[in-house]
Scaffold this active site. Structure first.
Site, short mmCIF file in Angstrom:
data_model
loop_
_atom_site.label_atom_id
_atom_site.label_comp_id
_atom_site.label_asym_id
_atom_site.label_seq_id
_atom_site.Cartn_x
_atom_site.Cartn_y
_atom_site.Cartn_z
NE ARG A 184 -13.99 21.07 -14.49
CZ ARG A 184 -14.28 19.84 -14.92
NH1 ARG A 184 -13.31 18.95 -15.10
NH2 ARG A 184 -15.51 19.52 -15.20
NE ARG A 185 -6.07 19.30 -7.89
CZ ARG A 185 -5.79 18.40 -6.95
NH1 ARG A 185 -4.82 17.52 -7.15
NH2 ARG A 185 -6.47 18.38 -5.83
CG LEU A 208 -9.01 17.69 -21.00
CD1 LEU A 208 -8.93 16.30 -21.61
CD2 LEU A 208 -10.45 18.19 -21.01
CD GLU A 212 -20.24 16.81 -19.19
OE1 GLU A 212 -21.22 17.05 -18.49
OE2 GLU A 212 -19.07 17.00 -18.82
CE1 TYR A 262 -11.55 16.02 -25.43
CE2 TYR A 262 -13.88 15.52 -25.16
CZ TYR A 262 -12.55 15.26 -24.87
OH TYR A 262 -12.23 14.25 -24.02
CG PHE A 304 -13.64 5.95 -31.71
CD1 PHE A 304 -12.88 6.97 -31.15
CD2 PHE A 304 -14.26 6.19 -32.94
CE1 PHE A 304 -12.71 8.18 -31.80
CE2 PHE A 304 -14.09 7.40 -33.60
CZ PHE A 304 -13.32 8.39 -33.02
C1 LIG Z 1 -13.70 16.17 -18.73
C2 LIG Z 1 -12.45 15.89 -17.91
C3 LIG Z 1 -11.52 14.99 -18.71
C4 LIG Z 1 -11.77 17.25 -17.65
O1 LIG Z 1 -10.50 17.04 -17.01
P1 LIG Z 1 -9.79 18.19 -16.14
O2 LIG Z 1 -8.39 17.77 -15.89
O3 LIG Z 1 -10.65 18.52 -15.00
O4 LIG Z 1 -9.82 19.41 -17.18
P2 LIG Z 1 -8.82 20.66 -17.17
O5 LIG Z 1 -8.61 21.14 -15.76
O6 LIG Z 1 -7.58 20.38 -17.94
O7 LIG Z 1 -9.69 21.71 -17.96
C5 LIG Z 1 -9.33 22.15 -19.24
C6 LIG Z 1 -10.41 23.11 -19.69
O8 LIG Z 1 -11.60 22.37 -20.00
C7 LIG Z 1 -12.71 22.89 -19.25
N1 LIG Z 1 -13.57 21.76 -18.91
C8 LIG Z 1 -13.22 20.67 -18.23
N2 LIG Z 1 -14.28 19.85 -18.12
C9 LIG Z 1 -15.31 20.44 -18.74
C10 LIG Z 1 -16.66 20.10 -18.95
N3 LIG Z 1 -17.17 18.95 -18.50
N4 LIG Z 1 -17.44 20.96 -19.65
C11 LIG Z 1 -16.95 22.13 -20.11
N5 LIG Z 1 -15.66 22.51 -19.93
C12 LIG Z 1 -14.87 21.68 -19.26
C13 LIG Z 1 -12.08 23.55 -18.04
O9 LIG Z 1 -12.93 24.54 -17.50
C14 LIG Z 1 -10.81 24.13 -18.62
O10 LIG Z 1 -11.10 25.32 -19.32
P3 LIG Z 1 -10.03 26.53 -19.39
O11 LIG Z 1 -8.67 25.91 -19.60
O12 LIG Z 1 -10.50 27.34 -20.54
O13 LIG Z 1 -10.12 27.20 -18.09
C15 LIG Z 1 -12.76 15.23 -16.54
O14 LIG Z 1 -13.62 16.08 -15.81
C16 LIG Z 1 -13.40 13.87 -16.69
O15 LIG Z 1 -12.72 12.88 -16.69
N6 LIG Z 1 -14.76 13.83 -16.82
C17 LIG Z 1 -15.52 12.61 -16.93
C18 LIG Z 1 -15.19 11.80 -18.16
C19 LIG Z 1 -15.33 12.57 -19.45
O16 LIG Z 1 -16.30 13.26 -19.70
N7 LIG Z 1 -14.31 12.46 -20.30
C20 LIG Z 1 -14.30 13.05 -21.60
C21 LIG Z 1 -14.52 11.93 -22.56
S1 LIG Z 1 -15.12 12.37 -24.13
#
Ligand SMILES: CC(C)(COP(=O)(O)OP(=O)(O)OC[C@H]1O[C@@H](n2cnc3c(N)ncnc32)[C@H](O)[C@@H]1OP(=O)(O)O)[C@@H](O)C(=O)NCCC(=O)NCCS
Length: 419
Positions: free
Chosen positions: A100-101, A104, A129, A133, A419
């Site tokens: 959440r920085r 992603l 989740e 995306y 994948f």
């Molecule tokens: C999901 C994940 C990649 C997010 O990474 P992150 O660096 O924390 O995400 P960011 O800070 O760049 O967030 C980008 C946006 O996505 C949203 N977001 C991040 N994770 C989310 C989640 N699980 N559900 C809904 N929204 C989410 C954030 O709120 C943010 O929204 P905004 O920009 O509108 O405020 C990370 O939490 C993770 O690795 N999770 C476990 C593995 C996973 O689920 N990977 C995805 C594979 S399909």
């Protein structure tokens, strides 16, 4: 590109495989025993591997990987028996200590830019989740079912099915990789991955002992007409004994069939495995012929899940790359928060199965976000349905119906390969 302060985007190579595994296993909550940890080196798509590492000591140890992702590169089947280059985004992980920085978000922007540079007009993914995306313009383009059939489920006769040869073996890329490639290359169902690199095969055949949960090693069933492979299935069996006797389960992890005779032959084998009382089959298209071969349609216990999420990165290239089921001439205003080149009004002139897509200054007949266009891209979700849901706006009467008919597909989309 907006990389969060204190971090930087980098390409990653094999030397960082164990660091990547560390981040991925933290993100996805699993642990791989040391003896199997080298699997990442084999299955990671290194040519598109990217990451975010710490730069500023206030964020962590400089040089430490905070996030990673890559994309499998393949050709994706789209309506009209055509294919387009696709970036299959995968392995997206951010270490919980850096979440959440905006890491992603930075990785996604980077992924879009690099995919476009490689000439990939669409990206696709399976979502861990579903809400993650959509904010980046991925639309739900295919749903699929996982179904469970009881042992001995009866199927209708298909002429010629019994003449086909079935081979069952322990799964091996060396022995069976070419067969899998051959069958995949014949698939026309939108969403199918028809041409792909070795990492996709490594991923499909991955069989970590630590992940088997008591099941046997990965096996393969292949159906052939003479030397010609027509269908394949990767499966394992998990034995179980009840007071009443054996109650094992077959799990078909991936499968494909290019011919209805082979579908029938394969299905008969899969629902009649000794000591197994049921068979679970994943990635079933919602209109798949196998469902019509069941003598009792209620024999299948099904759960419908989201399958493939698609992101259109280049509107004209993506739309011109697919086939069109009916002629139309409509102008569509697209909004796109991440790829400014897509945000425009596009004239779609579809004729004789193809389309020419050009920017126009004329008023739009329809308006929608890129997410909705992506949801309709494989022909599995209609523009008419999206309009009924209030996600597509019609400015010219009849435009929804015209575009909807033109974008439809005879076959419901599904990707058989995860994948
Ligand atoms: C999901 C994940 C990649 C997010 O990474 P992150 O660096 O924390 O995400 P960011 O800070 O760049 O967030 C980008 C946006 O996505 C949203 N977001 C991040 N994770 C989310 C989640 N699980 N559900 C809904 N929204 C989410 C954030 O709120 C943010 O929204 P905004 O920009 O509108 O405020 C990370 O939490 C993770 O690795 N999770 C476990 C593995 C996973 O689920 N990977 C995805 C594979 S399909």
């Amino acid at each position: 590109m907006t990389t969060p302060d204190g971090y930087r985007l980098i390409s990653t190579d094999r030397t960082r495989a164990q660091e990547i595994l560390h981040v991925v296993s933290f993100a996805f909550a699993f642990t791989v025993p040391q003896r199997e940890a080298d699997f990442v080196e084999r299955i990671y798509p290194w040519d598109a591997a990217r990451g975010v590492e710490v730069l500023d000591p206030s964020k962590g140890a400089p040089g430490r990987l905070a996030g990673s992702h890559s994309s499998f590169r393949f050709r994706l089947a789209v309506p009209g028996s055509r294919t387009v280059p696709c970036a299959g985004l995968s392995w997206v992980s951010v270490h919980p200590g850096h979440r959440r920085r905006g890491i992603l978000r930075a990785m996604i922007e980077d992924h879009f830019a690099r995919s476009l540079e490689r000439g990939e007009p669409v990206s696709a993914l399976y979502a861990s989740e579903t809400q993650i995306y959509q904010r980046f313009g991925y639309g739900l383009a295919a749903r699929g079912a996982v179904m469970e059939l009881a042992r001995g489920t009866e199927l209708r006769d298909v002429e010629g099915a019994d003449d086909l040869i079935v081979e069952i073996d322990s799964a091996s890329i060396e022995r069976h990789g070419d067969t899998v490639r051959a069958v995949q290359s014949r698939l026309t169902r939108p969403g199918s991955i028809v041409e792909f690199g070795d990492e996709v095969l490594e991923d499909v055949f991955l069989d970590l002992e630590s992940e088997r949960e008591g099941a046997d090693e990965l096996r393969i069933a292949i159906v052939r007409d003479g030397d010609e492979p027509l269908a394949w299935a990767l499966l394992n069996r998990k034995g179980k004994w009840e007071m009443s006797g054996p109650d094992g389960k077959v799990t078909v992890k991936v499968w494909a069939s290019a011919d209805v005779r082979a579908t029938a032959r394969l299905a008969r084998v899969l629902v009649d495995v000794d000591l197994m009382s049921k068979t679970a089959i994943d990635h079933v298209a919602l209109d798949h012929e196998i469902l019509h071969l069941l003598k009792d349609p209620r024999a299948a216990r099904e759960a419908v899940l989201d399958n493939l999420w698609v992101r259109i990165l280049d509107v004209p290239a993506a739309l011109e790359g697919r086939g069109w089921a009916a002629d139309c001439d409509v102008s569509v205003r697209i909004t796109d928060a991440q790829v400014p080149a897509n945000a425009a009004t596009w004239r779609v002139e579809a004729r004789d199965g193809g389309a020419v897509v050009t920017r126009t200054d004329q008023p739009a007949d329809l308006a929608m976000d890129i997410q909705e266009l992506a949801a309709a891209y494989l022909g599995g979700t209609s523009i008419a349905t999206l309009a009924r849901a209030g996600l597509v706006t019609e400015h010219t009467a009849g435009a929804v119906a015209a575009l909807s008919r033109a974008m439809t597909s005879d076959l419901a989309p599904v990707s058989n390969i995860g994948f």
